[in-house]
Write an enzyme that holds these catalytic residues in place. Sequence first.
Site, PDB file in Angstrom:
ATOM      1  N   LYS A  94      -5.315  33.975   0.443  1.00  0.00           N
ATOM      2  CA  LYS A  94      -5.014  33.052   1.548  1.00  0.00           C
ATOM      3  C   LYS A  94      -5.830  33.481   2.768  1.00  0.00           C
ATOM      4  O   LYS A  94      -5.893  34.675   3.085  1.00  0.00           O
ATOM      5  CB  LYS A  94      -3.506  33.099   1.846  1.00  0.00           C
ATOM      6  N   SER A 169       2.680  26.761   3.770  1.00  0.00           N
ATOM      7  CA  SER A 169       1.313  26.787   4.217  1.00  0.00           C
ATOM      8  C   SER A 169       0.324  27.407   3.233  1.00  0.00           C
ATOM      9  O   SER A 169      -0.887  27.254   3.416  1.00  0.00           O
ATOM     10  CB  SER A 169       1.230  27.545   5.538  1.00  0.00           C
ATOM     11  N   SER A 193       6.460  29.585   2.928  1.00  0.00           N
ATOM     12  CA  SER A 193       5.071  29.235   2.626  1.00  0.00           C
ATOM     13  C   SER A 193       4.518  29.715   1.295  1.00  0.00           C
ATOM     14  O   SER A 193       3.442  29.298   0.885  1.00  0.00           O
ATOM     15  CB  SER A 193       4.154  29.727   3.734  1.00  0.00           C
TER      16      SER A 193
END
Length: 503
Positions: A94, A169, A193
């Site tokens: 990420k 996210s 997330s």
Amino acid sequence: MPAEAPPLISPNLPATPAPLGDIGGCARALAAGSETAVGLAKRSLERARALQPTLNFAIDLLEEQAMAAAQAADARRRSGAVLSAVDGVPFAIKDNLVTAFGRTTCGSRLLEQYRSPFTATAVQRLLDAGAVPVLKANLDEFAMGGSGENSAFGATRNPWDPSRVPGGSSSGSAAAVAAGVVPFALGSDTGGSIRQPAGLCGVCGIKPTYGRVSRSGLVAYASSLDQVGPLAHTPEDLRLVLSLIAGHDPADSTSARANASDLLTELEPALPPGTKVRIGIPPQARATANAPAVLAAMQRAERSLRAAGVELVDVDLPHADHAIAAYYIIATAEASSNLARFDGVRYGQRAKLGAGEGLHELYVRSRTEGFGAEVQRRIMLGTHVLSSGYYDAYYLTALKARRLIKGDYDRAFAEAGVSAVLMPSSPGPAFAIGEKSGDPLAMYLEDVYTVGVNLAGLPAVTVPGGFQPAGGTTPDLPVGLQLIGPPLSEATLLRLATLVRYR
Ligand code: GLN
């Protein structure tokens, strides 16, 4: 009997270049010599290039880094010096985890050119174990969002149905795993997330206990809630990755002293006969506000857990309804302070100034041009709830609610004697791109089942619970369920997760 594994990827995705499958499969192929790390890395990159135009899960591909790491992995294997079960296995990062290679954007214009001088501890531990980094994954800007649409690099799309969101996210991390581009990815979870996108993309993900994994090198959103964790196809793969990244780190003073020894043994797929395990179900999990497919998944999970010998009991989480309000006060308060460093001087792109403009204009313009709308909204909200005259009414009240929410869980674990609480990871399957992006409150309400877990600092794992069946040409959509446990109970949670059947 071990639960049947859910289908790894959507049948609607192209079959070539072939998807990578799970970590276990990659590791076995490497050990048997039927695959090389270079071969896997090339296939991962080719599949990434083929699917990126439709799914937009990547911010950057790490071709050079991947090939160098894969060659080194193959050389180690030839000399019999394999480092770990992920040695030579590709993974995605990420893009709010800093890496000394490539850039780290956090999905923001403001950090479009940012290069970190060091690598996040969780990433470094995987590199030290021989894993091969192939891409920096797309995300909602600064991890603020639940749909993957808040990225300055464009929305990520759901591999099961590209007209829908993958969740967020950790949108790119979930989509890249679900699309068979990488067998696993790192994400971060401040209010869901990891778990929510894992659920919406039909993969597994774990938010570890607060402090279990070092936050060093994770760009801070809300420091009292942030945790790094893996997304993968199976609970066993999650265990493996977590065992490598967990453990104390001197660079993060909030990281737990607990070692990862409980995570070192492979998960048993069944409970030993005679063991007594109790799982609690709160009334919210059965509420009719949930989508029918989510309720069906709950019933299926209950049946499979009972069949595996688990006792199911009702538990009460009376303060859970305050979780969204408390979270969006505490998280935005912390964010408003954490994001102050992105001022165009210390960090972030610097705006060009006109004649006669000074430092004040520099800050205002750099932040106005650099931050997207949702990030600006949260900085304003957070500044407001901390401001004099409002601090007691909002921030302090939210901290009190946080205590009560944690107390609910403590009571469930201690008094009701449950090892875990079962509930959905979100109230419905993936929604359409654009469906909620104009309505922040509707978007925030998607987090109703996830944020309480972060407020309480607990570990929770999401597993596929089933699919929302669709007729005609519409694809079936995955729904996810989560198991939440007491601090440091990840090994137990993952083991219980293997008992949840998706059909
Ligand atoms: N959807 C939540 C939010 O927008 C959670 C984000 C996260 O966990 N990083 O804040």
